[in-house]
Enzyme design. Structure first.
Site, mmCIF file in Angstrom:
data_model
loop_
_atom_site.group_PDB
_atom_site.id
_atom_site.type_symbol
_atom_site.label_atom_id
_atom_site.label_comp_id
_atom_site.label_asym_id
_atom_site.label_seq_id
_atom_site.Cartn_x
_atom_site.Cartn_y
_atom_site.Cartn_z
ATOM 1 N N LYS A 282 10.255 8.047 -7.471
ATOM 2 C CA LYS A 282 10.588 7.072 -6.434
ATOM 3 C C LYS A 282 11.836 6.316 -6.872
ATOM 4 O O LYS A 282 11.851 5.657 -7.911
ATOM 5 C CB LYS A 282 9.425 6.106 -6.250
ATOM 6 C CG LYS A 282 9.697 5.034 -5.217
ATOM 7 C CD LYS A 282 8.445 4.250 -4.907
ATOM 8 C CE LYS A 282 8.732 3.172 -3.896
ATOM 9 N NZ LYS A 282 7.537 2.390 -3.596
ATOM 10 N N ARG B 211 10.158 -2.939 4.214
ATOM 11 C CA ARG B 211 9.900 -4.263 3.642
ATOM 12 C C ARG B 211 9.847 -5.315 4.744
ATOM 13 O O ARG B 211 9.105 -6.290 4.660
ATOM 14 C CB ARG B 211 10.966 -4.599 2.592
ATOM 15 C CG ARG B 211 10.827 -3.695 1.372
ATOM 16 C CD ARG B 211 11.910 -3.949 0.340
ATOM 17 N NE ARG B 211 11.866 -2.923 -0.714
ATOM 18 C CZ ARG B 211 12.813 -2.727 -1.604
ATOM 19 N NH1 ARG B 211 13.893 -3.491 -1.601
ATOM 20 N NH2 ARG B 211 12.693 -1.782 -2.517
ATOM 21 N N LYS C 106 14.359 -3.706 -7.533
ATOM 22 C CA LYS C 106 13.253 -3.028 -8.217
ATOM 23 C C LYS C 106 13.748 -2.039 -9.274
ATOM 24 O O LYS C 106 13.053 -1.105 -9.641
ATOM 25 C CB LYS C 106 12.352 -2.341 -7.178
ATOM 26 C CG LYS C 106 11.744 -3.314 -6.164
ATOM 27 C CD LYS C 106 10.675 -2.656 -5.289
ATOM 28 C CE LYS C 106 10.027 -3.671 -4.353
ATOM 29 N NZ LYS C 106 8.924 -3.106 -3.552
ATOM 30 N N GLU D 259 9.353 12.459 -15.262
ATOM 31 C CA GLU D 259 8.360 11.659 -14.524
ATOM 32 C C GLU D 259 7.222 12.547 -14.007
ATOM 33 O O GLU D 259 6.047 12.217 -14.140
ATOM 34 C CB GLU D 259 9.018 10.939 -13.329
ATOM 35 C CG GLU D 259 9.899 9.761 -13.691
ATOM 36 C CD GLU D 259 9.101 8.502 -14.046
ATOM 37 O OE1 GLU D 259 7.852 8.557 -14.065
ATOM 38 O OE2 GLU D 259 9.741 7.476 -14.325
ATOM 39 N N LYS E 42 10.653 10.489 -3.108
ATOM 40 C CA LYS E 42 10.991 9.468 -2.125
ATOM 41 C C LYS E 42 12.254 8.740 -2.487
ATOM 42 O O LYS E 42 12.405 8.394 -3.650
ATOM 43 C CB LYS E 42 9.806 8.498 -2.117
ATOM 44 C CG LYS E 42 9.914 7.334 -1.218
ATOM 45 C CD LYS E 42 8.636 6.554 -1.333
ATOM 46 C CE LYS E 42 8.782 5.281 -0.553
ATOM 47 N NZ LYS E 42 7.696 4.392 -0.814
ATOM 48 N N SER F 120 11.662 4.522 5.815
ATOM 49 C CA SER F 120 11.953 3.694 6.980
ATOM 50 C C SER F 120 13.437 3.648 7.342
ATOM 51 O O SER F 120 13.792 3.672 8.518
ATOM 52 C CB SER F 120 11.421 2.283 6.745
ATOM 53 O OG SER F 120 11.963 1.746 5.550
ATOM 54 N N TYR G 268 7.607 8.601 10.014
ATOM 55 C CA TYR G 268 7.287 7.699 11.124
ATOM 56 C C TYR G 268 7.422 8.415 12.469
ATOM 57 O O TYR G 268 7.071 7.878 13.499
ATOM 58 C CB TYR G 268 8.188 6.460 11.057
ATOM 59 C CG TYR G 268 8.006 5.706 9.748
ATOM 60 C CD1 TYR G 268 6.927 4.840 9.569
ATOM 61 C CD2 TYR G 268 8.873 5.906 8.666
ATOM 62 C CE1 TYR G 268 6.733 4.181 8.359
ATOM 63 C CE2 TYR G 268 8.684 5.252 7.459
ATOM 64 C CZ TYR G 268 7.611 4.396 7.311
ATOM 65 O OH TYR G 268 7.415 3.760 6.107
HETATM 66 C C1 PBG Z 1 6.052 -0.161 -2.006
HETATM 67 C C2 PBG Z 1 6.444 0.866 -1.019
HETATM 68 C C3 PBG Z 1 7.713 0.942 -0.437
HETATM 69 C C4 PBG Z 1 7.656 1.970 0.471
HETATM 70 C C5 PBG Z 1 6.366 2.526 0.437
HETATM 71 N N1 PBG Z 1 5.620 1.824 -0.519
HETATM 72 C C6 PBG Z 1 8.922 0.114 -0.558
HETATM 73 C C7 PBG Z 1 9.397 -0.382 -1.836
HETATM 74 O O1 PBG Z 1 9.201 0.225 -2.888
HETATM 75 O O2 PBG Z 1 10.003 -1.441 -1.809
HETATM 76 C C8 PBG Z 1 8.827 2.344 1.317
HETATM 77 C C9 PBG Z 1 8.564 3.177 2.482
HETATM 78 C C10 PBG Z 1 9.640 3.191 3.477
HETATM 79 O O3 PBG Z 1 10.745 2.642 3.307
HETATM 80 O O4 PBG Z 1 9.379 3.794 4.519
HETATM 81 N N2 PBG Z 1 5.203 0.154 -3.004
#
Ligand code: PBG
Length: 332
Positions: A201, A211, A224, A240, A255, A281, A319
């Protein structure tokens, strides 16, 4: 690869020159079985809230969730992924609400599990919906503390398993959490509860609308980058994934999606484990806005999803899941 023929005896266009032949030789196809539908939950009753940064996507209160689940089940979507928008006054420094057995996720799980049988439910394990600072772990002396966070994540995972989650999906990117969660699940007889590790990720700029949707954006202090991966790196993803497989992951998630096709392919070629990808998203918002503003055609949705399949994904969190499942024939 040796050249297998040459012009004029070989004409590549011969196997592209009509729809039926293109369908016949297609190497990859999208089916409804490839789709995972995210569902955003909100408090209150009879609510369907629009999300400003995600046109066409909504947050639902628990009493309306069955409608979505039934629709997904009818369309044969194999799994949904639940994400809560937690009330501000329930958030704190340690994300305690994550362990409240009456929290949004737990109530939703109980309700869905009572009524719907033939659909999988996957739950994020991470603290960001619950912390006042918006981070996925606990903040101690200005640092996201790895091992203290894991202690809480293990409890969160156990609670979700107890409430009926089929798949536990740690998305927090702490080191060593898969092993600890697997062990705790096994010790408590949840040997059939599966784990999808968000093993790869990236600290991505494409998560903004998510968010916004779960209300962690305005809270988020800093970024992050101390736990999510640096997008300059590819090899790191193999380490990983190797670690998480060793610790007991059943599947791994990569992701975001489209900007990381090279990573999906690399992991696919290296490991024999189901790979899922997440069209996040920001990707959704870009494509959706492009369609809404008539800049690109709707078929760009399928193209983006097939690209993820071609790269090596077994399934995709998107989505667009409902829309695609409904229109698959038309689109293909
Ligand atoms: C957080 C989490 C995130 C997403 C899924 N779980 C965002 C982040 O790490 O800040 C993002 C999913 C998306 O953007 O559609 N644990």
């Amino acid at each position: 690869m040796k050249l297998l023929g040459k012009y004029p005896s070989t004409r590549m266009r011969r196997i592209r020159n009509s729809d039926w032949i293109r369908r016949l030789v297609a190497e990859n196809n999208l089916s409804v079985n490839d789709l995972i539908l995210p569902i955003f939950l909100t408090e209150g009753s009879n609510k369907k809230e629009s999300i400003k940064t995600m046109p066409g996507f909504y947050r639902y209160s628990i009493d309306r969730i069955e409608g979505i689940i039934n629709q997904a089940q009818k369309l044969k979507i194999p799994m949904v992924a639940l994400f809560p928008k937690v009330l501000k006054n329930k958030k704190d420094n340690m994300g305690n609400e994550a362990l409240n057995e009456k929290n949004l996720i737990c109530r939703a799980l109980k309700r869905i599990k009572k009524n719907s049988k033939n659909i999988g439910i996957m739950c994020d394990v991470a603290l960001d919906p619950y912390t006042s600072h918006g981070h996925d772990g606990v903040l101690i002396n200005g640092e996201i503390h790895n091992d203290k966070t894991i202690e809480i994540l293990v409890q969160q995972a156990l609670l979700q398993a107890e409430m009926g989650a089929d798949i536990i999906a740690p998305s927090d990117m702490m080191d060593g959490r898969i092993g600890k969660i697997r062990k705790a699940l096994d010790t408590n007889q949840y040997t059939n509860t599966k784990i999808i590790s968000y093993a790869v990720k990236y600290a991505s700029n494409f998560y903004g609308p998510f968010r916004d949707a779960i209300g962690s954006k305005s809270n988020l202090k800093g970024d992050k980058k101390t736990y999510q991966m640096d997008y300059k790196n590819a090899n790191e993803s193999l380490r990983e994934v190797a670690l998480d497989i060793k610790e007991g992951a059943d599947m791994v998630m990569i992701k975001p999606g489209l900007p990381y096709l090279d990573i999906i392919r690399m992991v696919k070629d290296t490991f024999r484990i189901p790979i899922l990808s997440y069209q996040v998203s920001g990707e959704y918002a870009l494509i959706q806005n492009g369609i809404k503003n008539k800049i690109i055609d709707k078929k760009a949705i399928i193209e983006s999803l097939i690209s993820l399949k071609r790269a090596g994904s077994a399934g995709i969190v998107t989505y667009f899941a409902i829309e695609v499942a409904k229109n698959l024939r038309k689109f293909n």
